[in-house]
Design a protein around this motif. Sequence first.
Motif, PDB file in Angstrom:
ATOM      1  N   LEU A  32       0.831  -1.199   0.000  1.00  8.83           N
ATOM      2  CA  LEU A  32       0.000   0.000   0.000  1.00  8.83           C
ATOM      3  C   LEU A  32       0.868   1.253   0.000  1.00  8.83           C
ATOM      4  CD1 LEU A  32      -2.700   1.432   0.110  1.00  8.83           C
ATOM      5  CD2 LEU A  32      -2.692   1.129   2.600  1.00  8.83           C
ATOM      6  N   GLY A  33       1.941   1.248   0.773  1.00  8.85           N
ATOM      7  CA  GLY A  33       2.849   2.391   0.773  1.00  8.85           C
ATOM      8  C   GLY A  33       3.415   2.657  -0.611  1.00  8.85           C
ATOM      9  N   ARG A  34       3.782   1.591  -1.311  1.00 12.97           N
ATOM     10  CA  ARG A  34       4.301   1.738  -2.675  1.00 12.97           C
ATOM     11  C   ARG A  34       3.235   2.289  -3.616  1.00 12.97           C
ATOM     12  NH1 ARG A  34       8.822  -2.349  -3.664  1.00 12.97           N
ATOM     13  NH2 ARG A  34       9.410  -3.081  -1.605  1.00 12.97           N
ATOM     14  N   VAL A  35       2.001   1.790  -3.468  1.00 10.44           N
ATOM     15  CA  VAL A  35       0.912   2.246  -4.331  1.00 10.44           C
ATOM     16  C   VAL A  35       0.591   3.718  -4.063  1.00 10.44           C
ATOM     17  CG1 VAL A  35      -1.563   2.000  -4.774  1.00 10.44           C
ATOM     18  CG2 VAL A  35      -0.106  -0.032  -4.689  1.00 10.44           C
ATOM     19  N   LEU A  36       0.519   4.098  -2.793  1.00  9.83           N
ATOM     20  CA  LEU A  36       0.234   5.495  -2.458  1.00  9.83           C
ATOM     21  C   LEU A  36       1.317   6.419  -2.994  1.00  9.83           C
ATOM     22  CD1 LEU A  36      -0.996   5.078   1.242  1.00  9.83           C
ATOM     23  CD2 LEU A  36      -2.404   5.419  -0.804  1.00  9.83           C
ATOM     24  N   ALA A  37       2.571   6.006  -2.872  1.00 12.47           N
ATOM     25  CA  ALA A  37       3.674   6.825  -3.389  1.00 12.47           C
ATOM     26  C   ALA A  37       3.618   6.893  -4.917  1.00 12.47           C
ATOM     27  CB  ALA A  37       5.011   6.238  -2.931  1.00 12.47           C
ATOM     28  N   PHE A  38       3.229   5.796  -5.565  1.00  7.65           N
ATOM     29  CA  PHE A  38       3.119   5.768  -7.028  1.00  7.65           C
ATOM     30  C   PHE A  38       2.007   6.691  -7.508  1.00  7.65           C
ATOM     31  CE2 PHE A  38       3.156   3.279 -11.135  1.00  7.65           C
ATOM     32  CZ  PHE A  38       4.522   3.351 -11.344  1.00  7.65           C
ATOM     33  N   ASN A  39       1.056   6.969  -6.612  1.00 10.37           N
ATOM     34  CA  ASN A  39      -0.018   7.906  -6.920  1.00 10.37           C
ATOM     35  C   ASN A  39       0.300   9.322  -6.452  1.00 10.37           C
ATOM     36  OD1 ASN A  39      -2.491   6.615  -8.230  1.00 10.37           O
ATOM     37  ND2 ASN A  39      -2.037   5.144  -6.619  1.00 10.37           N
ATOM     38  N   GLY A  40       1.563   9.579  -6.126  1.00 15.93           N
ATOM     39  CA  GLY A  40       2.004  10.934  -5.839  1.00 15.93           C
ATOM     40  C   GLY A  40       2.103  11.302  -4.389  1.00 15.93           C
ATOM     41  N   GLY A  41       1.699  10.415  -3.467  1.00 15.96           N
ATOM     42  CA  GLY A  41       1.737  10.736  -2.049  1.00 15.96           C
ATOM     43  C   GLY A  41       3.153  10.728  -1.483  1.00 15.96           C
ATOM     44  N   GLU A  42       3.365  11.574  -0.481  1.00 15.17           N
ATOM     45  CA  GLU A  42       4.623  11.554   0.264  1.00 15.17           C
ATOM     46  C   GLU A  42       4.393  10.671   1.482  1.00 15.17           C
ATOM     47  OE1 GLU A  42       7.496  14.569   2.852  1.00 15.17           O
ATOM     48  OE2 GLU A  42       6.041  15.405   1.431  1.00 15.17           O
ATOM     49  N   PHE A  69      -3.773  -0.605 -16.763  1.00 13.99           N
ATOM     50  CA  PHE A  69      -2.890  -0.576 -15.595  1.00 13.99           C
ATOM     51  C   PHE A  69      -2.939   0.748 -14.830  1.00 13.99           C
ATOM     52  CE2 PHE A  69       1.440  -0.136 -13.694  1.00 13.99           C
ATOM     53  CZ  PHE A  69       1.291  -1.106 -12.719  1.00 13.99           C
ATOM     54  N   PRO A  70      -2.850   1.913 -15.488  1.00 20.44           N
ATOM     55  CA  PRO A  70      -2.913   3.160 -14.714  1.00 20.44           C
ATOM     56  C   PRO A  70      -4.190   3.296 -13.900  1.00 20.44           C
ATOM     57  CG  PRO A  70      -2.113   3.594 -16.931  1.00 20.44           C
ATOM     58  CD  PRO A  70      -2.599   2.178 -16.925  1.00 20.44           C
ATOM     59  N   ARG A  71      -5.309   2.859 -14.470  1.00 16.55           N
ATOM     60  CA  ARG A  71      -6.571   2.967 -13.744  1.00 16.55           C
ATOM     61  C   ARG A  71      -6.594   2.005 -12.556  1.00 16.55           C
ATOM     62  NH1 ARG A  71     -12.097   3.112 -17.029  1.00 16.55           N
ATOM     63  NH2 ARG A  71     -11.532   0.997 -17.650  1.00 16.55           N
ATOM     64  N   VAL A  72      -6.036   0.818 -12.726  1.00 15.86           N
ATOM     65  CA  VAL A  72      -5.983  -0.150 -11.627  1.00 15.86           C
ATOM     66  C   VAL A  72      -5.158   0.409 -10.471  1.00 15.86           C
ATOM     67  CG1 VAL A  72      -5.071  -2.403 -10.933  1.00 15.86           C
ATOM     68  CG2 VAL A  72      -6.343  -2.179 -13.071  1.00 15.86           C
ATOM     69  N   VAL A  73      -4.012   0.993 -10.799  1.00 14.14           N
ATOM     70  CA  VAL A  73      -3.150   1.556  -9.755  1.00 14.14           C
ATOM     71  C   VAL A  73      -3.837   2.725  -9.050  1.00 14.14           C
ATOM     72  CG1 VAL A  73      -0.948   2.695  -9.301  1.00 14.14           C
ATOM     73  CG2 VAL A  73      -1.048   0.798 -10.926  1.00 14.14           C
ATOM     74  N   ALA A  74      -4.517   3.567  -9.829  1.00 16.07           N
ATOM     75  CA  ALA A  74      -5.216   4.709  -9.233  1.00 16.07           C
ATOM     76  C   ALA A  74      -6.324   4.233  -8.298  1.00 16.07           C
ATOM     77  CB  ALA A  74      -5.796   5.600 -10.328  1.00 16.07           C
ATOM     78  N   THR A  75      -7.069   3.227  -8.709  1.00 18.23           N
ATOM     79  CA  THR A  75      -8.152   2.699  -7.875  1.00 18.23           C
ATOM     80  C   THR A  75      -7.597   2.019  -6.633  1.00 18.23           C
ATOM     81  OG1 THR A  75      -9.513   2.357  -9.849  1.00 18.23           O
ATOM     82  CG2 THR A  75     -10.179   1.205  -7.853  1.00 18.23           C
ATOM     83  N   ALA A  76      -6.498   1.280  -6.790  1.00 19.51           N
ATOM     84  CA  ALA A  76      -5.866   0.629  -5.636  1.00 19.51           C
ATOM     85  C   ALA A  76      -5.448   1.653  -4.599  1.00 19.51           C
ATOM     86  CB  ALA A  76      -4.662  -0.186  -6.097  1.00 19.51           C
ATOM     87  N   GLY A  77      -4.955   2.811  -5.059  1.00 24.34           N
ATOM     88  CA  GLY A  77      -4.576   3.864  -4.131  1.00 24.34           C
ATOM     89  C   GLY A  77      -5.777   4.533  -3.508  1.00 24.34           C
ATOM     90  N   GLU A  78      -6.775   4.813  -4.305  1.00 24.93           N
ATOM     91  CA  GLU A  78      -7.970   5.511  -3.813  1.00 24.93           C
ATOM     92  C   GLU A  78      -8.707   4.680  -2.765  1.00 24.93           C
ATOM     93  OE1 GLU A  78     -12.274   7.157  -5.529  1.00 24.93           O
ATOM     94  OE2 GLU A  78     -10.798   6.260  -6.882  1.00 24.93           O
ATOM     95  N   LEU A  79      -8.820   3.370  -2.995  1.00 23.98           N
ATOM     96  CA  LEU A  79      -9.575   2.497  -2.101  1.00 23.98           C
ATOM     97  C   LEU A  79      -8.688   1.820  -1.067  1.00 23.98           C
ATOM     98  CD1 LEU A  79     -12.008   0.823  -4.661  1.00 23.98           C
ATOM     99  CD2 LEU A  79     -12.378   2.860  -3.255  1.00 23.98           C
ATOM    100  N   ARG A  80      -7.375   2.086  -1.109  1.00 22.51           N
ATOM    101  CA  ARG A  80      -6.413   1.454  -0.193  1.00 22.51           C
ATOM    102  C   ARG A  80      -6.464  -0.073  -0.352  1.00 22.51           C
ATOM    103  NH1 ARG A  80      -6.179   6.676  -0.370  1.00 22.51           N
ATOM    104  NH2 ARG A  80      -6.854   7.867   1.457  1.00 22.51           N
TER     105      ARG A  80
END
Length: 547
Positions: free
Chosen positions: A150-160, A470-481
Amino acid sequence: MTPAALAELVRATALDVMSTRGLDPAALPTAVTIERPRNPEHGDYATNVALQTAKKAGVTPRDFAGWLAEALTSTDAISSVEVAGPGFLNLRLAADARGAIVRDVVAAGADYGRGAALAGRKINLEFVSANPTGPIHLGGTRWAAVGDALGRVLAFNGGEVTREYYFNDAGAQIDRFVRSLIAAAQGAPAPEDGYAGGYIGDIAAEVLRQEPGALTSADSSEVFRRIGVNLMFEEIKQDLHDFGTDFDVFFHENSLHESGAVTKAVEQLKSSGALYFDNGAWWLRSTEFGDDKDRVVIKSDGDPAYIAGDIAYLVDKRSRGFDLCIYMLGADHHGYVGRLKAAAAALGDDPDAVEVLIGQLVNLVSDGKPVRMSKRAGTVITMQDLVDAVGVDAARYAMSRSSVDSSLDIDLDLLRKRSNDNPVFYVQYAHARLSSVLRNAAELGVTPGDALDLLTHEREGDLIRTLGEFPRVVATAGELREPHRVARYLEELAGTYHRFHEACRVLPRGDEETTDLHRARLRLVAATRQVFANGLGLLGVTAPERM
């Protein structure tokens, strides 16, 4: 053209249609939904934008869909549009637009799928936080895998993202741990409320090696506490590191009490009226902030309850500038969802700055029977037991591929198999197979080409569309944790690639001439391997070149 780019094209075209026909543009949704039809024969993508817009715009969905279909067909990116049912639009991309997805993947490389939805957000992600009284058990192992992913996904979506481990080195469990160490050092049985297992004897022996006079010392308990707790904690950190999970911050609970942070937070709540005194104890008015009951903060004996440390810890996190604090807790912590949000509100803070994820239990199965005993810990299966049984990759993937909302059964026999029944093998083998094709191409002197409009085979289209998701999957994974969405996507991608591999020959045989189609397919292979590498990297699982 990725689904996101297609959504932008559809929306822009719809605005043009509405402007031409004098329709109110406010009727158009801000976000246009683009989906892949269940039946590929219906097209590459589908949208319900006409159904969402028409009534508000004062026209029929079929009419609006027809106007939009005509306008979209005239664009270079769309080869055909079909109006279906009450007003759905089925779209087929032009060959060049489809090939653009492949170009996007190759051009972006390791950054393909990276987003900016969380840009500017400073996120504290606390996970594992196991009691420092024994090795990490299966529940903690699940959080180590999922939390790191989850940390990797959140960072991949721009989070610090700051990964934090809350070290519970205050409270009764540490006292019981120390008494257990002393008993083991004396050769006595473990206390009735203490901890057993071979690791207790190992740590006790190491304390005596470092401090031979520990048992006869005037402050014997303090010696065993100081050395023993540190030894246990260092072992936990090493196990996590070996598992591929590292933390930015190890926060000690005891520091909140020693620094006076707990007292300060309690006084703040008293002065604001958020605490009240009853039956000799101080209570948080947590029901006023959505909790199911009020919580004792200072017990009748004057000692702080556990929630007092939680409150001070939240204050500390927010003071460090985190605007989102995510807690990943075990199945027995459901009450923490309400109490932590209530604590934030009682402090005058935003409850939405707190998110609590609850993970369910994990069970191991072998030969169809539950595995319950650890070689070292005695009573629980540990992270090290699982890693010894199946390896880090299989353990991490198995823990990460299911929603944490449901309990999880891990079949050790399945994870040891080198077959398509084993999901991690299935995905890793696809990456290795792609790598093999690229190695063989290099040996033959065949290089990827750019005539991607030649990729018109049904299996090529399936694979390209899947890459575009893939980009949409990653974005959704980050949004929904929900990092398990990445794993499930990779399994879908593996199946899609294997079907492509069987139907579409990539490299020439024998003396066969190398054509532009071979080179275009090789470019598609390179793009597919890149997406596997990116997805596996988000899960903290290796992408092997050979298997």
